[in-house]
Design a protein around this motif. Structure first.
Motif, PDB file in Angstrom:
ATOM      1  N   GLN A   1      39.323  41.387  38.197  1.00  0.00           N
ATOM      2  CA  GLN A   1      40.599  41.633  38.522  1.00  0.00           C
ATOM      3  C   GLN A   1      40.642  40.806  39.424  1.00  0.00           C
ATOM      4  O   GLN A   1      42.406  40.230  39.007  1.00  0.00           O
TER       5      GLN A   1
ATOM      6  N   SER B   1      42.580  50.078  36.093  1.00  0.00           N
ATOM      7  CA  SER B   1      42.647  48.877  36.942  1.00  0.00           C
ATOM      8  C   SER B   1      43.976  48.111  36.869  1.00  0.00           C
ATOM      9  O   SER B   1      44.570  47.306  37.573  1.00  0.00           O
TER      10      SER B   1
ATOM     11  N   ASP C   1      37.274  49.722  48.153  1.00  0.00           N
ATOM     12  CA  ASP C   1      37.499  49.110  47.357  1.00  0.00           C
ATOM     13  C   ASP C   1      36.595  48.150  46.609  1.00  0.00           C
ATOM     14  O   ASP C   1      36.354  48.351  46.556  1.00  0.00           O
ATOM     15  N   PHE C   2      37.502  47.226  45.598  1.00  0.00           N
ATOM     16  CA  PHE C   2      36.962  46.391  44.730  1.00  0.00           C
ATOM     17  C   PHE C   2      36.051  44.790  44.531  1.00  0.00           C
ATOM     18  O   PHE C   2      36.817  44.446  45.307  1.00  0.00           O
TER      19      PHE C   2
ATOM     20  N   VAL D   1      40.419  54.602  44.205  1.00  0.00           N
ATOM     21  CA  VAL D   1      39.846  53.050  43.652  1.00  0.00           C
ATOM     22  C   VAL D   1      38.549  52.601  44.286  1.00  0.00           C
ATOM     23  O   VAL D   1      37.630  52.308  44.068  1.00  0.00           O
TER      24      VAL D   1
ATOM     25  N   VAL E   1      40.985  47.641  50.883  1.00  0.00           N
ATOM     26  CA  VAL E   1      42.343  48.027  49.952  1.00  0.00           C
ATOM     27  C   VAL E   1      43.132  49.081  51.179  1.00  0.00           C
ATOM     28  O   VAL E   1      42.336  49.694  51.748  1.00  0.00           O
TER      29      VAL E   1
ATOM     30  N   GLN F   1      45.141  48.289  40.461  1.00  0.00           N
ATOM     31  CA  GLN F   1      44.366  47.461  41.243  1.00  0.00           C
ATOM     32  C   GLN F   1      44.920  45.283  40.925  1.00  0.00           C
ATOM     33  O   GLN F   1      44.969  45.069  42.376  1.00  0.00           O
ATOM     34  N   GLN F   2      45.558  45.742  39.911  1.00  0.00           N
ATOM     35  CA  GLN F   2      45.729  43.911  39.199  1.00  0.00           C
ATOM     36  C   GLN F   2      47.308  44.003  39.938  1.00  0.00           C
ATOM     37  O   GLN F   2      48.126  43.356  40.761  1.00  0.00           O
TER      38      GLN F   2
ATOM     39  N   MET G   1      45.284  54.053  46.118  1.00  0.00           N
ATOM     40  CA  MET G   1      44.093  52.809  46.212  1.00  0.00           C
ATOM     41  C   MET G   1      43.181  53.690  47.025  1.00  0.00           C
ATOM     42  O   MET G   1      40.970  52.983  46.581  1.00  0.00           O
TER      43      MET G   1
ATOM     44  N   TYR H   1      48.409  45.864  43.086  1.00  0.00           N
ATOM     45  CA  TYR H   1      47.888  45.732  44.407  1.00  0.00           C
ATOM     46  C   TYR H   1      47.847  44.443  44.418  1.00  0.00           C
ATOM     47  O   TYR H   1      47.759  43.694  45.365  1.00  0.00           O
TER      48      TYR H   1
END
Length: 304
Positions: A186, A210, A173-174, A171, A148, A213-214, A167, A216
């Motif tokens: 995700q 979430s 890196d996921f 958040v 991210v 993240q979604q 991010m 992005y």
């Protein structure tokens, strides 16, 4: 089954995981998602999120569909099963890899707990990027994380209002593919919402973080993100979010104690749509539905 964009109202969806019997909190989300889409003349789709091969069972999927039909929460088209969509996830996964946006992460759970920094407001932890610059590790299998950027994702939640999340700081890196090679939530949810034409997502506020993240990931993949509206959580008398362990509030027990109209009326009362838990059908609630009536605070329910 992919669906075309709806021109009369938003296309919403309910996306349960078939890992146990639905409980009152699941049905609360299903009802308000159904009402939100249907009250605007929209479609409501059903997606079975069965990408966890160890916990998902077809018998639970069959039960949740039977429970929705018993409640009168009918859906459009055929149910979509994530377990049958691996080729789609693979395609978009490779697009991200080809752009150099992913890397392998070998951190154990203990490593994560030792190195992650706490999120300042809700106690969540943010991945520290430990494996981001590691050289390739031949013969070693890890999870795959999406990099991210240090950017803010701003969106207007349909119930909780304006949100803004950084991010990198909030958040991190996921994971988009697990170490066991199962698809992560995700990636699957973003691909499915994009391809199914989902325009509105209604769900519990435990998934509020979430959403950035979604958003992005959807933008990276060229999808238009849906609009989000999050709900207060239903809590048991101990103050914990309802789970499939609260058997007195799962659909097996609820169907023995309530008629469909009684249960819908109880949920409508909890949602602020009825002054009393008067029996009603979901269709009868359509003229009364308004987001302004739904509480912002979490709701305590007992097992009665």
């Amino acid at each position: 089954m992919e669906t075309a964009k709806n021109d009369t109202g938003p296309t919403g969806r309910f996306a349960p995981s078939p890992t146990g019997r639905m409980h009152l909190g699941n049905v609360f989300s299903a009802l308000l998602s159904w009402l939100s889409a249907r009250s605007e003349g929209g479609r409501w789709l059903l997606r079975i999120e069965d990408i966890d091969p160890q916990r998902s069972r077809q018998e639970y999927a069959d039960l949740l569909m039977a429970d929705l039909e018993w409640l009168g929460l009918t859906w459009d088209g055929s149910p979509v099963y994530q377990s049958r969509r691996g080729d789609l996830y693979e395609h978009y996964y490779h697009l991200l890899q080809e752009r150099g946006l992913t890397y392998s992460c070998y951190c154990s759970r203990a490593d994560l707990l030792a190195t992650q920094a706490p999120h300042e407001s809700d106690g969540r932890v943010v991945y520290a990027g430990t494996c981001r610059h590691l050289p390739p590790q031949p013969g070693r299998r890890g999870a795959t994380r999406l990099m991210v950027t240090d950017d803010d994702i701003a969106f207007d939640d349909g119930h909780y209002g304006p949100q803004c999340v950084n991010m990198a700081r909030q958040v991190g890196d996921f994971i988009i593919r697990r170490k066991d090679q199962a698809w992560a939530y995700q990636l699957a949810v973003v691909v499915d919402d994009g391809l199914m034409g989902i325009e509105e997502v209604v769900r519990g506020r435990d998934l509020l973080l979430s959403s950035p993240q979604q958003i992005y990931l959807a933008r990276l993949l060229g999808f238009r993100p849906p609009r989000f509206a999050h709900l207060p959580l239903l809590l048991n008398t101990a103050g914990r979010r309802l789970s499939k362990r609260d058997q007195s509030l799962d659909m097996g027990c609820l169907r023995q104690r309530y008629t469909p109209r009684q249960l819908i009326g109880k949920l409508a009362h909890l949602a602020g749509l009825l002054p009393q838990p008067t029996p009603a059908s979901a269709t009868e609630l359509l003229p009364t539905f308004a987001w302004s009536k739904v509480p912002l605070s979490d709701i305590v329910v007992d097992g009665q």
